[in-house]
Each structure stands twice: as structure tokens, then as C-alpha cells.
Design a protein around this motif. Structure first.
Motif, PDB file in Angstrom:
ATOM      1  N   GLY A   1       0.819  -1.212   0.000  1.00  0.00           N
ATOM      2  CA  GLY A   1       0.000   0.000   0.000  1.00  0.00           C
ATOM      3  C   GLY A   1       0.847   1.254   0.000  1.00  0.00           C
ATOM      4  O   GLY A   1       0.578   2.207  -0.749  1.00  0.00           O
ATOM      5  N   GLY A   2       1.903   1.266   0.824  1.00  0.00           N
ATOM      6  CA  GLY A   2       2.799   2.419   0.871  1.00  0.00           C
ATOM      7  C   GLY A   2       3.507   2.631  -0.451  1.00  0.00           C
ATOM      8  O   GLY A   2       3.736   3.773  -0.873  1.00  0.00           O
ATOM      9  N   SER A   3       3.871   1.545  -1.141  1.00  0.00           N
ATOM     10  CA  SER A   3       4.533   1.670  -2.439  1.00  0.00           C
ATOM     11  C   SER A   3       3.596   2.253  -3.474  1.00  0.00           C
ATOM     12  O   SER A   3       4.007   3.080  -4.305  1.00  0.00           O
ATOM     13  CB  SER A   3       5.037   0.291  -2.895  1.00  0.00           C
ATOM     14  OG  SER A   3       6.016  -0.204  -2.015  1.00  0.00           O
ATOM     15  N   ILE A   4       2.324   1.832  -3.455  1.00  0.00           N
ATOM     16  CA  ILE A   4       1.339   2.384  -4.392  1.00  0.00           C
ATOM     17  C   ILE A   4       1.136   3.873  -4.122  1.00  0.00           C
ATOM     18  O   ILE A   4       1.075   4.697  -5.041  1.00  0.00           O
ATOM     19  CB  ILE A   4      -0.004   1.645  -4.263  1.00  0.00           C
ATOM     20  CG1 ILE A   4       0.143   0.176  -4.671  1.00  0.00           C
ATOM     21  CG2 ILE A   4      -1.077   2.336  -5.097  1.00  0.00           C
ATOM     22  CD1 ILE A   4       0.434  -0.044  -6.122  1.00  0.00           C
ATOM     23  N   ALA A   5       1.060   4.243  -2.840  1.00  0.00           N
ATOM     24  CA  ALA A   5       0.856   5.648  -2.479  1.00  0.00           C
ATOM     25  C   ALA A   5       2.049   6.506  -2.853  1.00  0.00           C
ATOM     26  O   ALA A   5       1.901   7.690  -3.185  1.00  0.00           O
ATOM     27  CB  ALA A   5       0.590   5.757  -0.971  1.00  0.00           C
ATOM     28  N   THR A   6       3.246   5.929  -2.820  1.00  0.00           N
ATOM     29  CA  THR A   6       4.462   6.696  -3.105  1.00  0.00           C
ATOM     30  C   THR A   6       4.759   6.797  -4.593  1.00  0.00           C
ATOM     31  O   THR A   6       5.139   7.868  -5.087  1.00  0.00           O
ATOM     32  CB  THR A   6       5.674   6.053  -2.393  1.00  0.00           C
ATOM     33  OG1 THR A   6       5.430   6.033  -1.001  1.00  0.00           O
ATOM     34  CG2 THR A   6       6.951   6.825  -2.689  1.00  0.00           C
ATOM     35  N   GLY A   7       4.615   5.682  -5.310  1.00  0.00           N
ATOM     36  CA  GLY A   7       5.013   5.674  -6.712  1.00  0.00           C
ATOM     37  C   GLY A   7       3.893   5.560  -7.705  1.00  0.00           C
ATOM     38  O   GLY A   7       4.126   5.690  -8.914  1.00  0.00           O
ATOM     39  N   GLY A   8       2.659   5.299  -7.236  1.00  0.00           N
ATOM     40  CA  GLY A   8       1.562   5.078  -8.168  1.00  0.00           C
ATOM     41  C   GLY A   8       1.554   3.629  -8.629  1.00  0.00           C
ATOM     42  O   GLY A   8       2.523   2.898  -8.430  1.00  0.00           O
ATOM     43  N   PRO A   9       0.480   3.169  -9.276  1.00  0.00           N
ATOM     44  CA  PRO A   9       0.387   1.761  -9.686  1.00  0.00           C
ATOM     45  C   PRO A   9       1.475   1.320 -10.659  1.00  0.00           C
ATOM     46  O   PRO A   9       2.052   0.246 -10.510  1.00  0.00           O
ATOM     47  CB  PRO A   9      -1.005   1.667 -10.321  1.00  0.00           C
ATOM     48  CG  PRO A   9      -1.378   3.073 -10.667  1.00  0.00           C
ATOM     49  CD  PRO A   9      -0.725   3.928  -9.636  1.00  0.00           C
ATOM     50  N   LEU A  10       1.794   2.145 -11.642  1.00  0.00           N
ATOM     51  CA  LEU A  10       2.833   1.778 -12.610  1.00  0.00           C
ATOM     52  C   LEU A  10       4.220   1.967 -11.997  1.00  0.00           C
ATOM     53  O   LEU A  10       5.116   1.137 -12.212  1.00  0.00           O
ATOM     54  CB  LEU A  10       2.702   2.601 -13.881  1.00  0.00           C
ATOM     55  CG  LEU A  10       3.720   2.300 -14.988  1.00  0.00           C
ATOM     56  CD1 LEU A  10       3.677   0.824 -15.373  1.00  0.00           C
ATOM     57  CD2 LEU A  10       3.470   3.186 -16.216  1.00  0.00           C
ATOM     58  N   GLY A  11       4.410   3.036 -11.234  1.00  0.00           N
ATOM     59  CA  GLY A  11       5.696   3.262 -10.588  1.00  0.00           C
ATOM     60  C   GLY A  11       6.047   2.131  -9.634  1.00  0.00           C
ATOM     61  O   GLY A  11       7.194   1.669  -9.591  1.00  0.00           O
TER      62      GLY A  11
ATOM     63  N   PRO B   1      -6.354   7.741   1.428  1.00  0.00           N
ATOM     64  CA  PRO B   1      -5.658   8.073   2.684  1.00  0.00           C
ATOM     65  C   PRO B   1      -5.431   6.868   3.586  1.00  0.00           C
ATOM     66  O   PRO B   1      -4.534   6.883   4.429  1.00  0.00           O
ATOM     67  CB  PRO B   1      -6.600   9.086   3.353  1.00  0.00           C
ATOM     68  CG  PRO B   1      -7.951   8.822   2.748  1.00  0.00           C
ATOM     69  CD  PRO B   1      -7.681   8.392   1.341  1.00  0.00           C
ATOM     70  N   ARG B   2      -6.185   5.781   3.392  1.00  0.00           N
ATOM     71  CA  ARG B   2      -6.021   4.594   4.241  1.00  0.00           C
ATOM     72  C   ARG B   2      -4.696   3.885   3.991  1.00  0.00           C
ATOM     73  O   ARG B   2      -4.230   3.118   4.838  1.00  0.00           O
ATOM     74  CB  ARG B   2      -7.184   3.627   4.020  1.00  0.00           C
ATOM     75  CG  ARG B   2      -8.525   4.139   4.542  1.00  0.00           C
ATOM     76  CD  ARG B   2      -9.656   3.208   4.134  1.00  0.00           C
ATOM     77  NE  ARG B   2      -9.873   3.220   2.689  1.00  0.00           N
ATOM     78  CZ  ARG B   2     -10.795   2.491   2.060  1.00  0.00           C
ATOM     79  NH1 ARG B   2     -11.592   1.700   2.774  1.00  0.00           N
ATOM     80  NH2 ARG B   2     -10.934   2.565   0.751  1.00  0.00           N
ATOM     81  N   LEU B   3      -4.065   4.140   2.852  1.00  0.00           N
ATOM     82  CA  LEU B   3      -2.769   3.518   2.567  1.00  0.00           C
ATOM     83  C   LEU B   3      -1.674   4.061   3.475  1.00  0.00           C
ATOM     84  O   LEU B   3      -0.627   3.446   3.619  1.00  0.00           O
ATOM     85  CB  LEU B   3      -2.382   3.747   1.099  1.00  0.00           C
ATOM     86  CG  LEU B   3      -3.277   3.074   0.050  1.00  0.00           C
ATOM     87  CD1 LEU B   3      -2.795   3.440  -1.342  1.00  0.00           C
ATOM     88  CD2 LEU B   3      -3.272   1.567   0.233  1.00  0.00           C
ATOM     89  N   GLY B   4      -1.933   5.210   4.091  1.00  0.00           N
ATOM     90  CA  GLY B   4      -0.949   5.794   5.001  1.00  0.00           C
ATOM     91  C   GLY B   4      -1.109   5.336   6.431  1.00  0.00           C
ATOM     92  O   GLY B   4      -0.406   5.818   7.330  1.00  0.00           O
ATOM     93  N   ASN B   5      -2.035   4.397   6.680  1.00  0.00           N
ATOM     94  CA  ASN B   5      -2.260   3.873   8.029  1.00  0.00           C
ATOM     95  C   ASN B   5      -0.997   3.186   8.535  1.00  0.00           C
ATOM     96  O   ASN B   5      -0.453   2.307   7.867  1.00  0.00           O
ATOM     97  CB  ASN B   5      -3.428   2.869   7.986  1.00  0.00           C
ATOM     98  CG  ASN B   5      -3.863   2.432   9.372  1.00  0.00           C
ATOM     99  OD1 ASN B   5      -3.066   2.403  10.302  1.00  0.00           O
ATOM    100  ND2 ASN B   5      -5.135   2.083   9.499  1.00  0.00           N
ATOM    101  N   ASP B   6      -0.506   3.596   9.697  1.00  0.00           N
ATOM    102  CA  ASP B   6       0.727   3.012  10.236  1.00  0.00           C
ATOM    103  C   ASP B   6       0.463   2.113  11.440  1.00  0.00           C
ATOM    104  O   ASP B   6       1.305   1.972  12.319  1.00  0.00           O
ATOM    105  CB  ASP B   6       1.714   4.122  10.623  1.00  0.00           C
ATOM    106  CG  ASP B   6       1.160   5.059  11.676  1.00  0.00           C
ATOM    107  OD1 ASP B   6      -0.023   4.916  12.034  1.00  0.00           O
ATOM    108  OD2 ASP B   6       1.920   5.942  12.149  1.00  0.00           O
ATOM    109  N   SER B   7      -0.716   1.476  11.469  1.00  0.00           N
ATOM    110  CA  SER B   7      -1.060   0.626  12.611  1.00  0.00           C
ATOM    111  C   SER B   7      -0.197  -0.617  12.695  1.00  0.00           C
ATOM    112  O   SER B   7      -0.025  -1.200  13.757  1.00  0.00           O
ATOM    113  CB  SER B   7      -2.531   0.204  12.510  1.00  0.00           C
ATOM    114  OG  SER B   7      -2.743  -0.643  11.385  1.00  0.00           O
TER     115      SER B   7
END
Length: 554
Positions: free
Chosen positions: A76-86, A311-317
Motif C-alpha cells: 500500500g505504501g509503495s502504491i501511495a508513493t510511486g503510483g500503480p505503474l511506478g 488516505p487509508r494507505l498511510g495507516n501506520d497501525s
């Protein structure tokens, strides 16, 4: 019953000398070895350790190392940082690096199947000082990883219950100790079961993701590649425009490296593996297929299911709540998925703890064999477990109780951060060992085809892996150098391991006066002779069609 007796000093080589290729004389800088025999695989290893890992164990240890919480929670963090293709491109690129590293490791391990793997390889192929520095770096990283993974396991358990964390720490520690002190085959069986669970979950969530994406859930629309169009295939990270999108892609790669941490551990117990000269390379070869199937398929599906701006991809639980698979399933109204993902993540965390326990104890045992660690760590049980190494690691594992206090946990994770770059340091060492082996073969006019296992691509792939890993290591904390993002803690976690390893390397060279092993003195001919005289060095039976198709665990 412990095996504490002293073994006689070995005065001969493992095989009879031959006139055409006499083994090189022992180097003066390794005369301090506690067991000063001239065998590549020392007699102490052969007598004290037991070959309890079979082919299926090694195969599944490789899978267990490649699939962990990084896949289930970190995507999830990778998708939020780089996008789906990134994210997809980032994981593909790092996957190629991992495959190159595994091929290098398999080729050297087939020739030198020793306890401690690439740490001991560095002793023979590069410099005893490098073996000392890398070895203690691995030991420290593994010793700290065990309480870290136990703490992570407690967080996952608390997803279901509020029982005091100390209770779960105690239970996990006791079970870990039982596994660590048991026959090596017990560890192999546990990793076999855990790897099967991971495979089943990956297959399940990928199929489930495709069903959700294609509109197979009643009342939910077909998504297709909607999120690749809106908000887009790439995400601007730190900067704007094309440069920001590139930084997002690069951040995904540096994060992906640590998702694959542990794949190198499958050769750590080479001296405890049946027919290691054939089984270890076979396991290493299959990493490419596993990386392609599991990570690429998972990243592709996640990018189709969840928006990079969610925003849920940034959840650090640290629990299943942060998993993109859970987010997608929840949106589709499927309620059972969070507990299933959390349960398998729990097994992944505990599996990682066991793997660190194995790597740490076997590396320490290997260091003791070469005189780089106290002699007491050579003591083993009657069933072949280096129990003094295990006892030391258990003492460090007690640090897991720091998770009971929030303040103590903060301090504890500072120790964990110090090992953040350790994975890349190990991969660099693996690639360097293989490059030195090929250079020594050329210097001694020995054909690479004489090696127990060789692939022509490795002469290029090892250089690719070495250069790429060095770049990753130097740019791992690049965000702290961008405007407004300076963070001392991030800088320390990204770069402190580099001077620590250099200090250990240069300090050992200064004190012991070691030198880089000349290429013409690397004992390749001796190692080949030992391989030829090894009664277990027999080709694996030809695979059936089903076994060739079954690239997952066959």
C-alpha cells in the motif's frame, strides 16, 4: 547431550594432493583460525552439524524469505508513493536485482557449501577482514531482528485482543526458543508449513482481487484500470513534474529492497543441508519465477484495486488494517479478509524471527570456526545445534519486552534502525564474492564449466547487482537531502551501517594485518576436488513434467 570435546588439528587437505593442481599453502593471515584445518568445509562442521534440511525444506525457505509482511502490508505504501505503474516497475527492477544476487549466491554456495554462507565465502575469495566485518554485521542485524519481529507479532495479535503485551512476548519467546534449540529439520518443517500458507494467501488474494476488479462482486462496478487513469499511473513524490514522478519510482525501489530481505538466508545452513551443491542452486534458480508470480501479480492487482490517493494507505497501525488487500475487500463488503490477512501476517512475522534466529546463530558459528568469534560458540548439542550461539541470541531476544513500554520501544527501534542498510551490505558482499570467484577462475585458467553449477549470465548479472546495490545503499536516505525533509533519525538509519562496517573491516585489517587474497591463491582447485570427493555430490534425479511445471515448491 552437548558435544564439547576438542577436535584434533587437521594437518592434511580434504583430498589427496595431485601433481597438476596442488592446493595452495595456507595463508598466514588465517592461521589464527580456531580449527586450523585446510578444508573448505571444515571437519568441525562435518562432525558437529547434522544435514537435516532436505530439498523441499530449502525450496520453501527460499519462498518464506521472499514473501513476508512487506508483500501483505507494505504494498500500500509503495502504491501511495510511486503510483500503480511506478510501484510495478520498481518491484520488477528490484526483482531482477534479487534474482541476480540469488544466482551469484547459488553458484558460489555450490562450490563452497559452508556454514555462514557468503560471510565464509568472503574469507576465501576476498579478505578475512571482510568476512569479520560482514559477519558481525549480519549477527548484529539478526540478533536485533528477532525481538523486532516478536514485537511486530505482538502488534498483529493485539488486532484481536487487548491482553497485556508481555504475555504474548513470553509465549512467542518460549516457542521460538524451542524451535531454535530443536533439530534443524524441525525448523525446516515449520518454514515449509508457513511458506505453504503464504503461497495459498497470495494466490487467494490475487484471484479475489481480480474478481473484485472485474465486477464479480454483486452490486460493485467493474474497475479495470480505472485507477491507472485517475489519479494516474505515477505519483509525484517530494518534487513536482517528471522529477517528482521519478523520485516516487526510486522511493519504491529502496522500499522494495527491504521487502525481499531474507532471501539470502537459504544458504546460511549449507552445512546442514542434504546435497547442498545441487539443492541450494536449484532453490536459488527458482527465485526469479517466484518474484515474478508473487510480487508482480500482487502489485499489479493492488494497483487496480486501490487508488494511490486513498488516505487509508498511510495507516501506520502495523496490522491488517494497512493492507491494500484488506482495504479492497472491505470496500467490496467482504468482512472476513482482515482476520485472514492478519493471521498470515502473524505467521510471516514469526517466520522472519525464526529465519533471523537461524541466520544469526549459523553466522556466529561460522565466525567462531575461523577464529573471528570466541571458541565457546563452537559447542553443539548431540543433534547438531550450536546451543551457545542460540543462548546468546535468546539473551538479545529478551529485548522484545521493551514493546511493553512506549518509551522503551522508541529506544529499541533506534537499535533496529541501525541495521536498516544491512540487507544491501550483505547483497553487495554476495555479488563481490561471485565476481572474485570468476576473476580467480580466469587467473588460474580454470573453466567456469568445471564448477558444480554455473550459468553464463552470471558474469554480467553479478556486476549489475553489485553496481545497483551500491547505488541503492548510497541513495537509501535520499529524502533527507531534499528541501525541508531533513530528519536526523532517518539519516542515521539509512547510513550509519556503512561507517560501522568500514570501521570493522579496517580495524581488523590493522590489528590482524590481513590482506586481500591474491587471485592465484584462491583455493578453487582444492574446492573442486572436495566437491568431487563429496559422497553427497550427486545430480538430483531428473524432474517429471509436473515437477517442471510446479515452480512454486517442487
Amino acid at each position: 547431550m552437548a558435544v564439547d570435546q576438542e577436535y584434533p588439528k587437521i594437518t592434511g587437505y580434504a583430498v589427496h594432493d595431485v601433481e597438476d593442481h596442488p592446493p595452495p599453502p595456507p595463508r598466514s593471515d588465517t592461521s589464527n583460525s580456531i580449527i586450523s584445518d585446510h578444508q573448505i568445509v571444515s571437519q568441525h562442521e562435518q562432525i558437529s552439524l547434522v544435514r537435516g534440511l532436505s530439498q523441499r525444506h530449502i525450496q520453501m525457505i527460499a519462498i518464506a524469505g521472499a514473501i513476508g509482511t512487506g508483500l501483505f502490508l507494505g504494498l500500500g505504501g509503495s502504491i501511495a508513493t510511486g503510483g500503480p505503474l511506478g510501484a510495478l516497475l520498481g518491484y520488477i527492477f528490484v526483482g531482477l536485482v534479487v534474482c541476480s544476487i540469488q544466482y551469484s549466491l547459488g553458484e558460489v554456495s555450490a562450490l563452497l557449501p559452508v556454514t555462514g554462507s557468503f560471510v565464509r565465502h568472503a574469507e576465501v575469495l576476498v579478505d578475512p577482514a571482510l568476512a569479520f566485518a560482514i559477519g558481525w554485521n549480519v549477527v548484529y542485524g539478526c540478533f536485533i531482528s528477532v525481538p523486532s519481529e516478536i514485537s511486530a507479532s505482538v502488534v498483529l495479535i493485539q488486532y484481536w485482543t487487548d491482553i497485556n503485551a508481555a504475555v504474548w512476548v513470553t509465549i512467542l519467546l518460549v516457542v521460538s526458543v524451542v524451535v531454535a534449540i530443536s533439530f534443524i529439520g524441525v525448523y525446516g518443517e515449520i518454514e515449509f508449513v508457513f511458506a505453504i500458507l503464504k503461497i495459498l494467501l497470495v494466490v487467494f488474494v490475487v484471484i479475489l482481487g481480480l474478481v473484485i476488479d472485474l465486477g464479480g462482486v454483486p452490486g460493485k462496478p467493474r474497475l479495470g484500470f480505472h485507477y491507472w487513469k485517475t489519479p494516474g499511473p505515477f505519483v509525484e513524490y517530494i518534487a513536482s513534474g517528471s522529477w517528482g514522478k521519478f523520485l516516487g519510482f526510486w522511493a519504491v525501489m529502496t522500499n522494495a529492497v527491504y521487502s525481499f530481505a531474507g532471501v539470502e538466508s537459504l544458504a546460511m545452513a549449507a552445512a546442514e543441508t542434504k546435497n547442498p551443491r545441487h539443492n541450494i542452486p536449484k532453490a536459488c534458480k527458482r527465485v526469479f519465477a517466484r518474484v515474478s508470480i508473487f510480487y508482480v501479480a500482487a502489485v499489479l492487482v493492488v494497483g487496480m484495486l486501490v487508488s494511490s490517493s486513498d488516505p487509508r494507505l498511510g495507516n501506520d497501525s502495523g496490522t491488517a488494517a494497512t493492507s491494500p488487500f484488506v482495504i479492497a475487500a472491505s470496500d467490496a463488503g467482504i468482512k472476513a479478509i482482515p482476520s485472514v490477512v492478519n493471521a498470515v501476517c502473524l505467521t510471516s512475522a514469526w517466520s522472519a524471527s525464526n529465519q533471523s534466529m537461524l541466520s544469526g546463530t549459523r553466522t556466529l558459528f561460522g565466525l567462531a570456526i575461523k577464529g573471528h568469534a570466541p571458541k565457546i560458540f563452537l559447542k553443539t548439542t548431540s543433534w547438531g545445534v550450536p546451543y551457545m550461539c542460540v543462548l546468546l541470541q535468546i539473551a538479545f531476544a529478551l529485548l522484545a519486552y521493551m514493546c511493553v513500554s512506549n518509551e522503551a520501544l522508541t529506544v529499541f527501534y533506534w537499535f533496529v534502525d541501525l541495521t536498516a542498510a544491512g540487507t544491501l551490505v550483505s547483497w553487495i558482499s554476495i555479488a563481490l564474492n561471485h565476481i572474485r570467484l570468476l576473476q580467480a577462475l580466469k587467473a588460474q585458467e580454470i573453466s567456469p564449466n568445471e564448477l558444480p553449477w554455473h550459468n553464463r549470465i552470471t558474469r554480467y548479472s553479478s556486476w549489475f547487482a553489485l553496481v545497483t546495490c551500491v547505488i541503492f545503499l548510497l541513495t537509501g536516505g535520499f529524502t533527507v537531502f531534499t528541501k525541508g525533509n531533513w530528519d536526523p533519525a532517518s539519516f542515521v538509519s539509512s547510513y550509519l551501517d556503512i561507517p560501522l562496517v568500514l570501521f570493522a573491516y579496517l580495524g581488523y585489517k590493522l590489528i590482524r594485518g590481513t590482506s586481500i587474497v591474491p587471485l592465484d591463491q584462491v583455493p578453487i582447485r582444492q574446492a573442486l576436488q572436495e566437491a568431487e570427493s563429496d559422497p553427497e555430490n550427486v545430480p538430483i534425479a531428473k524432474e517429471s513434467i509436473w515437477q517442471k511445471i510446479n515452480i512454486l515448491w517442487g
